[in-house]
Each structure stands twice: as structure tokens, then as C-alpha cells.
Scaffold this motif. Sequence first.
Motif, mmCIF file in Angstrom:
data_model
loop_
_atom_site.group_PDB
_atom_site.id
_atom_site.type_symbol
_atom_site.label_atom_id
_atom_site.label_comp_id
_atom_site.label_asym_id
_atom_site.label_seq_id
_atom_site.Cartn_x
_atom_site.Cartn_y
_atom_site.Cartn_z
ATOM 1 N N VAL A 64 0.855 -1.191 0.000
ATOM 2 C CA VAL A 64 0.000 0.000 0.000
ATOM 3 C C VAL A 64 0.887 1.236 0.000
ATOM 4 O O VAL A 64 1.839 1.324 0.792
ATOM 5 C CB VAL A 64 -0.928 0.030 1.236
ATOM 6 C CG1 VAL A 64 -1.793 1.286 1.223
ATOM 7 C CG2 VAL A 64 -1.807 -1.218 1.282
ATOM 8 N N LYS A 65 0.560 2.192 -0.867
ATOM 9 C CA LYS A 65 1.269 3.474 -0.878
ATOM 10 C C LYS A 65 0.350 4.534 -0.289
ATOM 11 O O LYS A 65 -0.723 4.811 -0.819
ATOM 12 C CB LYS A 65 1.684 3.852 -2.301
ATOM 13 C CG LYS A 65 2.795 2.966 -2.862
ATOM 14 C CD LYS A 65 3.263 3.458 -4.214
ATOM 15 C CE LYS A 65 4.059 4.752 -4.103
ATOM 16 N NZ LYS A 65 5.357 4.564 -3.442
ATOM 17 N N PRO A 144 -9.230 2.429 5.787
ATOM 18 C CA PRO A 144 -9.232 2.894 4.403
ATOM 19 C C PRO A 144 -10.194 4.071 4.232
ATOM 20 O O PRO A 144 -11.302 4.064 4.762
ATOM 21 C CB PRO A 144 -9.720 1.665 3.625
ATOM 22 C CG PRO A 144 -9.299 0.503 4.473
ATOM 23 C CD PRO A 144 -9.474 0.974 5.890
ATOM 24 N N GLY A 145 -9.721 5.085 3.528
ATOM 25 C CA GLY A 145 -10.504 6.314 3.376
ATOM 26 C C GLY A 145 -9.975 7.453 4.225
ATOM 27 O O GLY A 145 -10.259 8.618 3.948
ATOM 28 N N PRO A 150 -6.170 4.553 0.391
ATOM 29 C CA PRO A 150 -7.254 4.341 -0.582
ATOM 30 C C PRO A 150 -8.432 3.545 -0.016
ATOM 31 O O PRO A 150 -8.236 2.499 0.623
ATOM 32 C CB PRO A 150 -6.569 3.572 -1.717
ATOM 33 C CG PRO A 150 -5.126 3.908 -1.595
ATOM 34 C CD PRO A 150 -4.879 4.050 -0.116
ATOM 35 N N ILE A 151 -9.639 4.038 -0.247
ATOM 36 C CA ILE A 151 -10.841 3.347 0.211
ATOM 37 C C ILE A 151 -10.932 1.966 -0.419
ATOM 38 O O ILE A 151 -11.489 1.026 0.167
ATOM 39 C CB ILE A 151 -12.105 4.187 -0.116
ATOM 40 C CG1 ILE A 151 -13.357 3.572 0.545
ATOM 41 C CG2 ILE A 151 -12.303 4.310 -1.609
ATOM 42 C CD1 ILE A 151 -13.398 3.699 2.019
ATOM 43 N N GLU A 152 -10.359 1.800 -1.629
ATOM 44 C CA GLU A 152 -10.402 0.513 -2.315
ATOM 45 C C GLU A 152 -9.670 -0.583 -1.550
ATOM 46 O O GLU A 152 -9.904 -1.783 -1.791
ATOM 47 C CB GLU A 152 -9.802 0.649 -3.721
ATOM 48 C CG GLU A 152 -10.628 1.484 -4.680
ATOM 49 C CD GLU A 152 -10.473 2.980 -4.444
ATOM 50 O OE1 GLU A 152 -11.293 3.741 -4.993
ATOM 51 O OE2 GLU A 152 -9.531 3.390 -3.714
ATOM 52 N N CYS A 153 -8.811 -0.198 -0.606
ATOM 53 C CA CYS A 153 -8.099 -1.196 0.202
ATOM 54 C C CYS A 153 -9.035 -1.967 1.126
ATOM 55 O O CYS A 153 -8.638 -2.988 1.704
ATOM 56 C CB CYS A 153 -6.984 -0.533 1.013
ATOM 57 S SG CYS A 153 -5.557 -0.048 -0.002
ATOM 58 N N GLN A 154 -10.279 -1.470 1.256
ATOM 59 C CA GLN A 154 -11.279 -2.245 1.988
ATOM 60 C C GLN A 154 -11.352 -3.661 1.420
ATOM 61 O O GLN A 154 -11.498 -4.637 2.172
ATOM 62 C CB GLN A 154 -12.669 -1.598 1.842
ATOM 63 C CG GLN A 154 -12.793 -0.197 2.359
ATOM 64 C CD GLN A 154 -13.424 -0.143 3.736
ATOM 65 O OE1 GLN A 154 -13.164 -0.994 4.580
ATOM 66 N NE2 GLN A 154 -14.242 0.854 3.961
ATOM 67 N N THR A 184 -13.529 -1.702 8.848
ATOM 68 C CA THR A 184 -12.245 -2.376 8.670
ATOM 69 C C THR A 184 -11.155 -1.365 9.007
ATOM 70 O O THR A 184 -11.339 -0.161 8.817
ATOM 71 C CB THR A 184 -12.042 -2.900 7.239
ATOM 72 O OG1 THR A 184 -12.052 -1.806 6.318
ATOM 73 C CG2 THR A 184 -13.115 -3.905 6.872
ATOM 74 N N ALA A 185 -10.046 -1.852 9.496
ATOM 75 C CA ALA A 185 -8.967 -0.940 9.894
ATOM 76 C C ALA A 185 -7.665 -1.712 10.006
ATOM 77 O O ALA A 185 -7.648 -2.944 10.041
ATOM 78 C CB ALA A 185 -9.294 -0.274 11.233
#
Length: 216
Positions: A64-65, A144-145, A150-154, A184-185
Motif C-alpha cells: 500500500v502506498k 481505508p478512506g 485508498p478506500i479501495e483497500c477495503q 475495517t482498519a
Amino acid sequence: MDHLMREAVRYLGYGKHAVDDQTLRLIADSFGSLRSVGSRKSVYRIFDLEQEDGETVRFGSLTVKSKSLGKNLRGCDKIVLFGATLGIGVDQLLSRTSKTDMAKTVVTQACAAALLEKYCDECQERIRQEMELEGRYLRPRFSPGYGDFPIECQRDLIRVLDCARSIGLTLTEGCMMAPSKSVTAVIGAGRTVIRCHRQGCESCEKIDCIYRRDTL
């Protein structure tokens, strides 16, 4: 007024304004309804953590960046992937209530948010105790968010945690969680004691937000 009720009032956007008795009764009633239908579940997994250049983090098969996530995880060598939900019963309650009483629906939404946050705090406290046995100390939850995470990492978190099977949590095409009252976290863990965790309102610079928690 206890902490949980104060949090519900905050989510309703009252700020420092007084809350009328009718709203307080609605809040108390909503908490009772939510507790009767809720089915709290959580799951977590712990991975080794690698970091480079202040914004690239690697754990498990994921890379993840994110500068904000890198800052949150600075000094950590482990990462906890975490998911939690209040269950589908809460969504069903909100759906029923929305057909007959919008005012109560708004209050119930706020109460559900407060209950979810409290449950996540309880789960994190158990994880904290486990990690401290290994000489590691937790950072604040980071979802995420937040910032440029990125929210997509959900999708990755839900897949790695096998949330659909373990706690009944899935994600729509638009990255909306189902059940809706879910989280999620990631939680960093390192050998350094962090005595003052800045999280949520404490770390946000938007001091005029109506939902802001009193941090003074």
C-alpha cells in the motif's frame, strides 16, 4: 449523561448545544432497540510489517502506498488487520424505522455509530493486552478512506480477513460495507511506547466541525 450517550449526541451534531429531553428519550430507546437486534462480531490477523520511503508499507501479500498510513505506522514492525460489525439486524431495524419515523431513524443511526465505535475500542483493548505480552504497543486504528489511504483497500482487508465467512461482512461494487454498521482498519504495533495516541477528532485540523469531540 454517560460517555455512550454523549457520543450519540456528538454524532447528531449538537456540538455544545443543549439536548432536549425528547431527544434524550429517543436516544435511550434507540440504544435499547439496537442492543436487542445487534449481533456483534469481529476478526483480526497479525502480520509482519515492512516500510520504505515513508509511504510504502508491505504486509502479507499486500503493498500500500499512502503517506498518511506510513506516518501512522512509523516505528512499527507488526500490523493488525481488523474487521468488526454490529450485524445485519441493525440494518433491518433501520430499514423498518425509516418507513415510519425518520426522526427516530436519524437518532438510531447516530446511536449505532456510537455503539460500533465502543465495540471497536473494546476489541482493540483486548488486542492491546495480547500485544503487550510480546512487548509491543499499539497505534490508533486507521481505516481505508482516512487521508490518502485508498478506500479501495477495503477489498483487500476483507479478503485477507475472510470477513464474509468469519463475520458476515461483504463489500458492494461501490465499496459500501454490508452490513452498513461495520468497520475495517489496520492497527500498527511497535516496540516503542506511544503515550499520547492522536486519533479521530484529536488529530483532525477541522476545528469547526459540528461532529467534533470536545478535545480540550
